[in-house]
Design a protein around this motif. Structure first.
Motif, mmCIF file in Angstrom:
data_model
loop_
_atom_site.group_PDB
_atom_site.id
_atom_site.type_symbol
_atom_site.label_atom_id
_atom_site.label_comp_id
_atom_site.label_asym_id
_atom_site.label_seq_id
_atom_site.Cartn_x
_atom_site.Cartn_y
_atom_site.Cartn_z
ATOM 1 N N LYS B 177 53.318 38.334 35.803
ATOM 2 C CA LYS B 177 51.948 38.837 35.789
ATOM 3 C C LYS B 177 51.302 38.670 37.168
ATOM 4 O O LYS B 177 50.374 39.397 37.503
ATOM 5 C CB LYS B 177 51.130 38.121 34.713
ATOM 6 N N TYR B 178 51.840 37.757 38.005
ATOM 7 C CA TYR B 178 51.272 37.613 39.351
ATOM 8 C C TYR B 178 51.634 38.798 40.237
ATOM 9 O O TYR B 178 50.860 39.177 41.111
ATOM 10 C CB TYR B 178 51.710 36.284 39.965
ATOM 11 N N LEU B 180 51.816 41.809 39.086
ATOM 12 C CA LEU B 180 50.835 42.810 38.655
ATOM 13 C C LEU B 180 49.483 42.546 39.326
ATOM 14 O O LEU B 180 48.820 43.459 39.815
ATOM 15 C CB LEU B 180 50.704 42.774 37.138
ATOM 16 N N ALA B 181 49.099 41.260 39.377
ATOM 17 C CA ALA B 181 47.821 40.896 40.003
ATOM 18 C C ALA B 181 47.837 41.268 41.487
ATOM 19 O O ALA B 181 46.863 41.810 42.008
ATOM 20 C CB ALA B 181 47.562 39.406 39.837
ATOM 21 N N ARG B 183 49.549 43.638 42.977
ATOM 22 C CA ARG B 183 49.440 45.088 43.141
ATOM 23 C C ARG B 183 48.011 45.552 42.844
ATOM 24 O O ARG B 183 47.484 46.431 43.517
ATOM 25 C CB ARG B 183 50.436 45.801 42.219
ATOM 26 N N SER B 184 47.371 44.933 41.840
ATOM 27 C CA SER B 184 46.001 45.343 41.526
ATOM 28 C C SER B 184 45.063 44.994 42.685
ATOM 29 O O SER B 184 44.145 45.748 42.998
ATOM 30 C CB SER B 184 45.525 44.676 40.229
ATOM 31 N N GLY B 196 39.208 39.372 35.915
ATOM 32 C CA GLY B 196 39.639 38.000 35.667
ATOM 33 C C GLY B 196 40.677 37.461 36.629
ATOM 34 O O GLY B 196 41.162 36.348 36.452
ATOM 35 N N VAL B 197 41.042 38.240 37.656
ATOM 36 C CA VAL B 197 42.039 37.751 38.605
ATOM 37 C C VAL B 197 41.344 36.883 39.667
ATOM 38 O O VAL B 197 40.377 37.311 40.279
ATOM 39 C CB VAL B 197 42.766 38.926 39.307
ATOM 40 N N ASN B 198 41.851 35.680 39.846
ATOM 41 C CA ASN B 198 41.346 34.811 40.905
ATOM 42 C C ASN B 198 41.926 35.330 42.218
ATOM 43 O O ASN B 198 42.958 34.857 42.696
ATOM 44 C CB ASN B 198 41.792 33.378 40.630
#
Lengths: 245, 317
Positions: B177-178, B180-181, B183-184, B196-198
């Motif tokens: 999931k990191y 994905l974070a 890339r976002s 919600g991503v730090n």
């Protein structure tokens, strides 16, 4: 019981007071409308609540907790989600991954990845994007990109949802679909604050409306009260004909 | 055949290929001598630097020109403590020193965006190099240091080990999931933060992990250099080459940067030996051509041709 409360919320851009000493209180479960002319400070107020900008002075409380000064991701995890006036999707990620991100990071619950994937599909189904779930988000129409933003926000499991002009730029059919979507979100028990210029939508959906002008609150009340307020008609609604709807 | 079995069959083939390559790489020093190993060391250095660079900059879009700083910190760490500690510890300390530096620098500067971040990271390389030079001249009164020497095979195995670990780390991050974070963040950072991503935390941590590998490979590289001074250790070439190699190979996949780094390093070796006077000229021209005509890198270009061929086959049948 009030879910979100603001006291003397103020924000300056240089010498310009974008939001000036605004008090507000949003009840749990209601749909709260935010209207006013362009540049009135509506989106700025959203940016203050979601902590995109720091407030200059004043206090914002969510569920009786002071959230002023927290980071955006913390506020999101506490249960405040938002959409953006100019859509901010992740263009090259598939629609599905856009929503999955919300489930991965907006929640603190220990769901398995299979549960998250099936929930993501549920949210896509809820906003009506199941057909295009594997397409890159940039390939969607504007109306669908706005729906995707709603799905992504819902995926973070919010108690309060800030909708910033989700109906701007949509055709009449899409507007009524969006209205129906907002009503279904409310039925889930999620509190909504919405900025909108489509009066039909605001007047039909919201229980209470707040009017901003030059960063100041000039009126607050039920749709009927707002529609008949001389002050609001003068600065924003413009003519009586609008106010009858 | 449904899509899942097709996918698992494809990944099975991939794993077999990767496994075979690694077996070949492990046994290579035992049946070749001298130059092949030296060349592979050069290639591995750049492959590791490029892959580490892509880990952070490829997905987030933050253009870091700091590889030389982290690489140099590794080199200097090795020069300072290489004679005291067993070598694996030296490599670990070299990596950790870069990791900590990256956390400090990242926490300070990852709020900067675009060109400002690039300039700052480049300034960091200069800052460390000149500070070290000042320190050596003014305080210790020396210039440069000698490093412990190791034979090429040992250097090669250390590099190969770091490469395998890096490949595994990149793969795991990419599929978590990191990934994905990351890339976002690269695509719409504000939206990521409000989902919600730090964002600062994820960026700083990834920056530091990539710096760890750059520092680790630096501390191994030091033993090949045998003598170092601030301008050898913090040569800006090590900042620019990984960027050029990543762009040349294509940042979209895991093997793009590897292929890019391998080809360009080999090309550099050939050009230096055959056309020493004009090597930079030819090298530059190739890079310009690559940027102009291969916008998605070499791998992107090959994929495009492959897709076109497949489509033609479909039409024919």
């Amino acid at each position: 019981m009030s879910i979100l409360e603001g006291k003397g919320v103020t924000k300056y851009f240089g010498g310009l007071a974008a939001v000036s000493n605004v008090d507000f209180s949003v009840e749990k479960g209601e749909a709260f409308g935010l209207i006013g002319p362009n540049g009135a400070g509506k989106t700025t107020l959203f940016n203050l609540i979601s902590a995109a900008y720091p407030v200059k002075s004043g206090i914002i409380r969510f569920k009786d907790k002071d959230i002023t000064g927290l980071k955006p991701y913390k506020i999101c995890r506490m249960g405040v989600a938002r959409t953006f006036q100019i859509v901010k999707i992740f263009p090259d990620l598939p629609v599905f991954s856009n929503v999955l991100l919300g489930l991965h990071f907006g929640h603190s619950s220990g769901m398995s990845s299979a549960e998250k994937a099936s929930l993501a599909l549920e949210y896509l189904d809820f906003v009506g994007l199941t057909q295009v779930k594997m397409a890159p988000a940039k390939d969607l129409t504007l109306a669908n990109q706005k729906r995707l933003e709603v799905a992504r926000a819902l995926a973070t499991g919010p108690e309060l949802l800030l909708l910033d002009e989700i109906m701007a730029g949509l055709n009449p059919t899409e507007v009524s679909q969006a209205m129906e979507l907002v009503n279904r979100i409310r039925e889930k028990g999620i509190t909504i604050i919405m900025i909108e210029h489509v009066m039909k939508a605001i007047m039909n959906i919201c229980q209470r409306i707040m009017v901003l002008h030059h960063g100041e609150k000039i009126a607050e009340g039920s749709p009927r009260e707002i529609a008949n307020s001389e002050k609001v008609i003068k600065v924003y609604l413009g003519e009586k004909a609008h106010a009858t709807c | 055949m449904d899509i899942t079995t097709l996918k698992s069959k494809k990944s099975l083939i991939w794993w077999t290929v990767i496994f075979t390559i690694f077996i070949l790489l492990i046994f290579l020093p035992f049946y070749t001598q001298g130059y092949a190993v030296v060349l592979l060391i050069s290639i591995l250095v750049y492959v590791i630097l490029t892959l580490s660079w892509v880990m952070f900059s490829g997905s987030t879009g933050y253009m870091s020109l700091a590889p030389a700083a982290f690489f140099g910190v590794g080199i200097y760490t090795s020069a300072l403590i290489g004679k005291v500690f067993p070598f694996p510890i030296t490599v670990l300390v070299g990596g950790m020193a870069s990791f900590i530096l990256a956390i400090l620098v990242g926490a300070l500067t990852l709020r900067l965006k675009g060109i400002y971040f690039a300039i700052f990271t480049f300034g960091l390389v200069m800052l460390i190099a000149y500070s070290l030079l000042f320190f050596e001249i003014q305080v210790t009164g020396t210039r440069g240091r000698f490093v412990i020497v190791m034979d090429y095979n040992t250097i090669y195995f250390y590099m190969l080990g770091i490469f395998m670990l890096l490949l595994l780390t990149t793969y795991l991050i990419k599929n978590s999931k990191y990934g994905l974070a990351l890339r976002s963040i690269g695509q719409e950072e504000d939206a990521a933060a409000h989902t919600g991503v730090n964002v600062v935390g994820v960026k700083v941590m990834t920056f530091a992990i990539s710096a760890f590998f750059m520092g680790a490979v630096g501390s191994v590289m030091a033993t090949k250099l045998t003598y170092i001074d601030p301008f050898i250790a913090f040569s800006t070439t090590y900042s620019f080459m990984p960027v050029a190699m990543a762009i040349f190979g294509g940042t979209g996949s895991l093997y793009g940067p590897i292929i890019g780094a391998a080809i360009l390093t080999y090309l550099e070796e050939i050009l230096i030996t055959k056309f020493a006077e004009v090597y930079m000229l030819i090298f530059g021209a190739i890079l310009v051509a690559a940027i102009l005509y291969l916008p998605d890198g070499l791998v992107g270009f090959i994929q495009k041709i492959w897709r076109r061929l497949m489509e033609r086959n479909h039409v024919d049948t």
